[in-house]
Design an enzyme around this catalytic site. Structure first.
Site, PDB file in Angstrom:
ATOM      1  N   PRO A   2       0.840  -1.206   0.000  1.00  0.00           N
ATOM      2  CA  PRO A   2       0.000   0.000   0.000  1.00  0.00           C
ATOM      3  C   PRO A   2       0.874   1.255   0.000  1.00  0.00           C
ATOM      4  O   PRO A   2       1.956   1.260   0.566  1.00  0.00           O
ATOM      5  CB  PRO A   2      -0.791  -0.113   1.304  1.00  0.00           C
ATOM      6  CG  PRO A   2       0.032  -0.997   2.177  1.00  0.00           C
ATOM      7  CD  PRO A   2       0.795  -1.915   1.270  1.00  0.00           C
ATOM      8  N   GLU A   3       0.395   2.297  -0.681  1.00  0.00           N
ATOM      9  CA  GLU A   3       1.104   3.573  -0.679  1.00  0.00           C
ATOM     10  C   GLU A   3       0.280   4.585   0.118  1.00  0.00           C
ATOM     11  O   GLU A   3      -0.792   4.256   0.612  1.00  0.00           O
ATOM     12  CB  GLU A   3       1.356   4.013  -2.123  1.00  0.00           C
ATOM     13  CG  GLU A   3       2.188   2.953  -2.853  1.00  0.00           C
ATOM     14  CD  GLU A   3       2.611   3.319  -4.270  1.00  0.00           C
ATOM     15  OE1 GLU A   3       2.685   4.507  -4.592  1.00  0.00           O
ATOM     16  OE2 GLU A   3       2.892   2.382  -5.044  1.00  0.00           O
ATOM     17  N   LYS A  53       4.330   4.593   6.375  1.00  0.00           N
ATOM     18  CA  LYS A  53       3.599   3.388   6.786  1.00  0.00           C
ATOM     19  C   LYS A  53       3.379   3.317   8.293  1.00  0.00           C
ATOM     20  O   LYS A  53       2.868   2.316   8.798  1.00  0.00           O
ATOM     21  CB  LYS A  53       4.317   2.140   6.272  1.00  0.00           C
ATOM     22  CG  LYS A  53       4.253   2.047   4.749  1.00  0.00           C
ATOM     23  CD  LYS A  53       4.872   0.769   4.243  1.00  0.00           C
ATOM     24  CE  LYS A  53       4.660   0.601   2.745  1.00  0.00           C
ATOM     25  NZ  LYS A  53       5.371   1.620   1.935  1.00  0.00           N
ATOM     26  N   ARG A 253      12.655  -1.729  -8.355  1.00  0.00           N
ATOM     27  CA  ARG A 253      11.190  -1.801  -8.508  1.00  0.00           C
ATOM     28  C   ARG A 253      10.812  -1.627  -9.974  1.00  0.00           C
ATOM     29  O   ARG A 253      11.519  -0.939 -10.712  1.00  0.00           O
ATOM     30  CB  ARG A 253      10.504  -0.694  -7.672  1.00  0.00           C
ATOM     31  CG  ARG A 253      10.868  -0.667  -6.194  1.00  0.00           C
ATOM     32  CD  ARG A 253      10.250  -1.804  -5.409  1.00  0.00           C
ATOM     33  NE  ARG A 253       8.787  -1.803  -5.459  1.00  0.00           N
ATOM     34  CZ  ARG A 253       8.020  -1.015  -4.704  1.00  0.00           C
ATOM     35  NH1 ARG A 253       8.556  -0.156  -3.858  1.00  0.00           N
ATOM     36  NH2 ARG A 253       6.703  -1.097  -4.802  1.00  0.00           N
TER      37      ARG A 253
END
Ligand SMILES: [Zn+2]
Length: 263
Positions: A2-3, A53, A253
């Protein structure tokens, strides 16, 4: 992974369940925190802040619960008294008269005084969060042009939570496409106009995603909806220039971009 927009929406869900209501029950799995749980009963959760996060649950008595989900942690909302069916290990339960929020599996949990919060190593390391609506494009611009960040390649910089918290891989590629920038550049190479555009977009894209991504009824929204222009679109045509979108790997990534219009 999740961002920022997904993490902020998850925090919104938790806030909607219990914000402002007196706690009737508090429980922590960590032995060091167990004895402090009773002291939270009667207090209210004033707000739940996100820093990348990390989630900061602020209690009316002045303490803050710091929790970082890492890869496995997950928050859930339940009815008061309800024990959800799950194989996950419960770490935190905070309950009001009608709803409870539960944290499973996370192990990076601490209950902090304001002084401890100000000295927390993760929070000292992480930059301002793009979903903090008090953060302005002018502040982002100053950060972008600072000695620390101005010569860092965008491919790595936009994933570095020390620069800005809340950005992740899909936001990285969408922000650079929106600005027409190639990933190997750095802020020191840009014109002032480009720096302004990037500073603005570093906030605008995450906030648009936060407000509109996953919205089913498009008619309820006036103005732009967030949609991926290049992310997961390798081989498709760029809607701006008609070039073919390419995929590679940058900073470990997947990276997507249009060689036709990102320079
Ligand atoms: Zn293009």
């Amino acid at each position: 992974m999740p961002e920022g927009p997904e993490i902020r929406r998850a925090a919104d869900t938790l806030e909607a369940a219990i914000q402002g209501k007196p706690l009737t029950y508090a429980w922590f799995a960590l032995p060091a925190l167990q004895t402090r749980a009773a002291g939270l009963v009667g207090q209210r959760i004033e707000r739940i802040e996100t820093r990348g996060k990390a989630l900061l649950t602020h209690f009316s008595g002045g303490l803050t619960l710091y929790s970082h989900n890492q890869l496995y942690g997950v928050w859930r909302v339940a009815a008061a008294g309800e024990i959800p069916q799950t194989n996950r290990v419960l770490r935190v339960r905070l309950e009001t008269a009608d709803r409870a929020i539960l944290l499973y599996s996370a192990s990076d949990i601490a209950l902090l005084t304001p002084e401890q919060l100000a000295q927390h190593p993760f929070l000292l390391r992480v930059g301002p969060d793009v979903l903090d609506m008090a953060l302005t494009a002018e502040q982002v611009k100053a950060r972008l042009l600072s000695a620390r960040f101005r010569r860092r390649q965008f491919s790595g910089l936009l994933l570095d939570q020390a620069f800005l918290a809340g950005l992740g891989n899909y936001l990285r590629v969408e922000i650079l496409w929106e600005c027409g920038l190639a990933p190997q550049h750095n802020a020191a190479q840009l014109t002032d106009e480009q720096v302004d555009l990037l500073s603005h977009t570093l906030l605008a894209i995450p906030r648009l995603s936060y407000h509109t991504r996953g919205v089913v009824d498009e008619n309820r929204h006036h103005g732009a909806l967030f949609s991926f222009k290049v992310f997961h679109r390798a081989g498709e045509l760029c809607e701006r220039c008609g070039g073919v979108i390419e995929k590679t790997t940058l900073s470990s990534r997947p990276f997507y971009w249009c060689p036709g219009c990102q320079r």
